[in-house]
Design an enzyme around this catalytic site. Structure first.
Site, PDB file in Angstrom:
ATOM      1  CG  ASP A 207      76.716 112.322  13.212  1.00  0.00           C
ATOM      2  OD1 ASP A 207      77.774 111.867  13.544  1.00  0.00           O
ATOM      3  OD2 ASP A 207      75.941 111.712  14.015  1.00  0.00           O
ATOM      4  CG  ASP A 220      74.501 112.371  17.260  1.00  0.00           C
ATOM      5  OD1 ASP A 220      75.641 112.354  16.776  1.00  0.00           O
ATOM      6  OD2 ASP A 220      74.194 111.269  18.108  1.00  0.00           O
ATOM      7  CE  LYS A 222      73.846 109.003  18.960  1.00  0.00           C
ATOM      8  NZ  LYS A 222      75.258 108.754  19.132  1.00  0.00           N
TER       9      LYS A 222
END
Length: 318
Positions: A207, A220, A222
């Site tokens: 990412d 990352d 989420k």
């Protein structure tokens, strides 16, 4: 009952094989009924170093996979630190690479899905069953499609913001949740790019790589509807960022290696995002867990190919 000693390391259950004593006929056995104590140094000297119970069962069912697991577990988070790779380990890694088409290496997501712990598989199956009963098969399919699309849009907006491109979801709860965190991210090195670990034969889409707390980190993002305020509640996410960090280190020849990671859980209702910072010790712990999962996946592929072509077995035994 077979006698074993169990060591615990940060909550991980590791099977410690007993040392065989004074028994020439059983010198290749991994258990002993005579010796009641096994020290860590003796355990590490075992021909099966640091193998867990499920791994030991896998190895004893197919001894040809022992070199693969043994070699992969040696690889450090930065593979360039592995300065003394033996000829045997080098050959094992080449054999692993030969199992795959160079343009179709397995992804981190695929590997984690294929090696989920039994409890996680049960939780996921129960959730799917519950949602299917509630929405119907077609309704559940549309729900998953919507979730996937929402996640893609969310990632695109985060990427645009970090690259100083206007975003169009500023009035949403998810943006209110994550925006304060994004303002703390500095020195962006890259967003939404593929990193390949050519040594361990896997790849992943990262990412973001940027500075956080003055450290170069893998990020990352989420999106969640449920509170994920601890790493335990993040399931496989810590293993995922560890895998990404290892892949980045392997394919970028720079002095700035990654030894920390950040998992950001943003919430649809606008609640403040939870930021999980994995420091050097924590990321190393999850890296060890990741290479175990990776090794199991490679073993699964090897066993599948060996069933089709017995010649695959011989190259591991040479």
């Amino acid at each position: 009952m077979k006698s074993t000693t169990v060591f615990r390391r940060l909550g991980e259950r590791i099977l410690c094989p007993k040392r065989v004593v004074n028994n020439d006929t059983a010198k290749h056995s991994i258990y002993s009924t005579n010796d009641s104590r096994t020290t860590p140094s003796e355990f590490n000297a075992s021909p099966f170093p640091k193998f867990r119970e499920d791994e030991m069962a896998m190895l004893t069912s197919n001894p040809a996979t022992i070199p693969m697991l043994n070699t992969i577990l040696k690889c450090p988070l930065d593979s360039k630190d592995w300065v003394q790779v033996s000829d045997k380990d080098d050959q094992v890694l080449k054999n692993v690479t030969s199992m795959y088409d160079s343009t179709k290496l397995p992804s981190v997501t695929r590997i984690l899905q294929a090696t989920q712990p039994p409890l996680n598989q049960i939780i996921l199956a129960r959730w799917k069953s519950k949602m299917t009963a509630k929405l119907g098969k077609e309704g559940f399919f549309h729900y998953m499609t919507q979730i996937s699309g929402e996640g893609s849009s969310f990632h695109e907006s985060v990427e645009n913001f970090l690259n100083k491109i206007p975003v169009d979801i500023e009035d949403t709860g998810q943006w209110k949740s994550i925006h304060p965190v994004l303002k703390k991210v500095q020195g962006v090195h890259g967003t939404e790019f593929i990193a390949t670990h050519s040594v361990l034969s896997y790849l992943g889409k990262i990412d973001c790589v940027a500075l956080y707390k003055n450290k170069l980190c893998v990020f990352d993002w989420k999106l969640s509807s449920k509170k994920r305020d601890s790493l335990k509640k993040c399931f496989d996410d810590p293993y995922q960022v560890a895998a990404y960090a290892g892949a980045f280190n392997a394919c970028h020849d720079t002095p700035n290696k990654i030894s920390t990671a950040v998992i950001v859980k943003a919430y649809r209702d606008g609640s403040p995002a939870d930021v999980h910072f994995l420091d050097e010790m924590v990321l190393e712990f999850y890296w060890e867990g990741w290479v175990r999962r990776l090794a199991r996946y490679h073993v699964q592929v090897f066993n599948s190919q060996a069933n089709d072509d017995s010649s695959n077995i011989h190259k591991w035994q040479d």
